[in-house]
Each structure stands twice: as structure tokens, then as C-alpha cells.
Motif scaffolding. Sequence first.
Motif, PDB file in Angstrom:
ATOM      1  N   CYS A 152      39.572  39.543  29.246  1.00 14.43           N
ATOM      2  CA  CYS A 152      40.462  39.362  30.396  1.00 14.43           C
ATOM      3  C   CYS A 152      41.518  40.456  30.441  1.00 14.43           C
ATOM      4  CB  CYS A 152      41.170  38.017  30.301  1.00 14.43           C
ATOM      5  SG  CYS A 152      40.236  36.668  30.959  1.00 14.43           S
ATOM      6  N   LEU A 153      42.134  40.759  29.295  1.00 15.50           N
ATOM      7  CA  LEU A 153      43.226  41.733  29.304  1.00 15.50           C
ATOM      8  C   LEU A 153      42.704  43.137  29.545  1.00 15.50           C
ATOM      9  CD1 LEU A 153      45.582  40.277  26.648  1.00 15.50           C
ATOM     10  CD2 LEU A 153      46.199  40.948  28.921  1.00 15.50           C
ATOM     11  N   ALA A 154      41.494  43.440  29.032  1.00 15.65           N
ATOM     12  CA  ALA A 154      40.914  44.759  29.297  1.00 15.65           C
ATOM     13  C   ALA A 154      40.635  44.907  30.787  1.00 15.65           C
ATOM     14  CB  ALA A 154      39.633  44.929  28.484  1.00 15.65           C
ATOM     15  N   LEU A 155      40.098  43.853  31.407  1.00 14.19           N
ATOM     16  CA  LEU A 155      39.831  43.881  32.847  1.00 14.19           C
ATOM     17  C   LEU A 155      41.138  44.017  33.632  1.00 14.19           C
ATOM     18  CD1 LEU A 155      37.590  43.697  34.894  1.00 14.19           C
ATOM     19  CD2 LEU A 155      37.819  41.233  34.873  1.00 14.19           C
ATOM     20  N   ALA A 156      42.183  43.304  33.177  1.00 10.11           N
ATOM     21  CA  ALA A 156      43.483  43.386  33.843  1.00 10.11           C
ATOM     22  C   ALA A 156      44.032  44.808  33.756  1.00 10.11           C
ATOM     23  CB  ALA A 156      44.466  42.405  33.195  1.00 10.11           C
TER      24      ALA A 156
ATOM     25  N   GLY B  67      47.616  38.247  37.311  1.00 12.21           N
ATOM     26  CA  GLY B  67      48.661  39.192  37.705  1.00 12.21           C
ATOM     27  C   GLY B  67      48.078  40.496  38.196  1.00 12.21           C
ATOM     28  N   SER B  68      47.117  41.042  37.459  1.00 10.66           N
ATOM     29  CA  SER B  68      46.525  42.315  37.871  1.00 10.66           C
ATOM     30  C   SER B  68      45.655  42.150  39.107  1.00 10.66           C
ATOM     31  CB  SER B  68      45.687  42.893  36.732  1.00 10.66           C
ATOM     32  OG  SER B  68      46.531  43.400  35.751  1.00 10.66           O
ATOM     33  N   TYR B  69      45.000  40.998  39.244  1.00  9.97           N
ATOM     34  CA  TYR B  69      44.194  40.760  40.440  1.00  9.97           C
ATOM     35  C   TYR B  69      45.089  40.691  41.677  1.00  9.97           C
ATOM     36  CZ  TYR B  69      40.922  38.597  43.630  1.00  9.97           C
ATOM     37  OH  TYR B  69      40.146  38.343  44.709  1.00  9.97           O
ATOM     38  N   GLY B  70      46.268  40.074  41.511  1.00  2.00           N
ATOM     39  CA  GLY B  70      47.229  40.034  42.608  1.00  2.00           C
ATOM     40  C   GLY B  70      47.673  41.426  43.012  1.00  2.00           C
ATOM     41  N   LEU B  71      47.792  42.306  42.030  1.00  2.92           N
ATOM     42  CA  LEU B  71      48.179  43.690  42.304  1.00  2.92           C
ATOM     43  C   LEU B  71      47.150  44.383  43.183  1.00  2.92           C
ATOM     44  CD1 LEU B  71      50.504  45.482  41.255  1.00  2.92           C
ATOM     45  CD2 LEU B  71      48.964  46.306  39.542  1.00  2.92           C
TER      46      LEU B  71
END
Lengths: 89, 120
Positions: free
Chosen positions: A12-16, B21-25
Amino acid sequence: MIFYALAFAFGCLALATVLAMWRLIFAPTIGDRLLALDTMFIDAIGLIVLFGIATGVQTYFEAAMIIAMLGFISTVAYARFVLRGDIIE
Amino acid sequence: MILEVFVSLFIVVGAFFALVGSYGLIKLDNPMARLHGPTKASTLGIGSLLIASVAYSVLQDDLSLHELLITAFLFVTAPISAHFIAKAHIHQHIDDDEMPSPPRDTSWAVRRPPDPPADD
């Protein structure tokens, strides 16, 4: 069980991080670029904390703390540069 | 055993919110709305991961609480950096006539002050 949770969380964090980097490269405004950089710092902190749990070594939390501080300082400095054209007036 | 479930649950929740959070970005279409996404990653995501980390140190009979220092630091600095990012965006991309008029002064602090009257 912790092993599977850690594997999921690393994914998940790598994808983020990749999504934030996408936004960093293809950013419509400079505010988005700042925000994406800030998000990548947050994700890096998360990855280091996860790595600390996975290895069971306490020292990584100091590294996460330093990255948290560096992320804040660099975000504020960059925003300051955008606002004023100068960091320390 | 129950502590292991606790640690796993908080790791999964933290990673999920970091991803949200990153998907929202990526997903949100307005630059000011995009400020909302990563705040979830920094508070809920990193907060849960650090709680999991503290619980895991309890599991290993070696209690360490200095992870809470990172949480406290992030909770203090996240609004400040968000404020600066919003200021930078307003400074560069929003015209004067789109802004409401300031309550007491003649112009907002993020604005270039109006040119002084030429004395001739």
C-alpha cells in the motif's frame, strides 16, 4: 499474522508513493507539486516505521523523526520561496 | 495473541489510509480540494502505524514510547505546512477580484501590496 499485515502495508505505501510521484511529475500547479512532495515525505516516514517493525530494530525511529523534521522544513522553505522569491529575508 | 491482532489491525488501517491520501491527491480535481487528501495520510495513516509500532514494542517486552514523538511532531507541523501550501497557491493562481475583501486592511498579506501613489 503480522507478516501478512506488513506485506500488505508495504504494498500500500509503495503504491501511495508512486501515486504521489505521479502527481509530482504531472502537477497542474506549483501548490500540487509542494503537496505531492510533502505526501512523499509522509509515505517515506511510514515505510521506515514499517521497516522498523519488520526488523525489530529501534534505531529506525530516529531516522523517521529526522525525515519528519526535514520534510516540514523543506516544505515550508519551498512554499516560502514561491511566496517571496527568497527563503530568509 | 490478542496483541498480535491489534498490531496487525493498526498496520493495515494505517497503510490503507496512507493509500487513500495519495489516491485523493490523484483523484480530486480542484487544487484546494487536493489539500484534504494527504492530511488523512499524515494523521490517520502515520498515527495508526506508530500506534502499531508501540504495541509491537510491548509485544517484544521492550516498551518504547518515542514513536509518539513523531506523531506529536506531525500533528503540530501538518497544519502549518498545509497553510503555507494554500498561501502559495493563492499567491500564484487566484486573482484579486476572486478573493473576498479583507476585514480591516486594504489587501491580504499573501498579496503584493498595491503600488504606492506616484509622487510627482
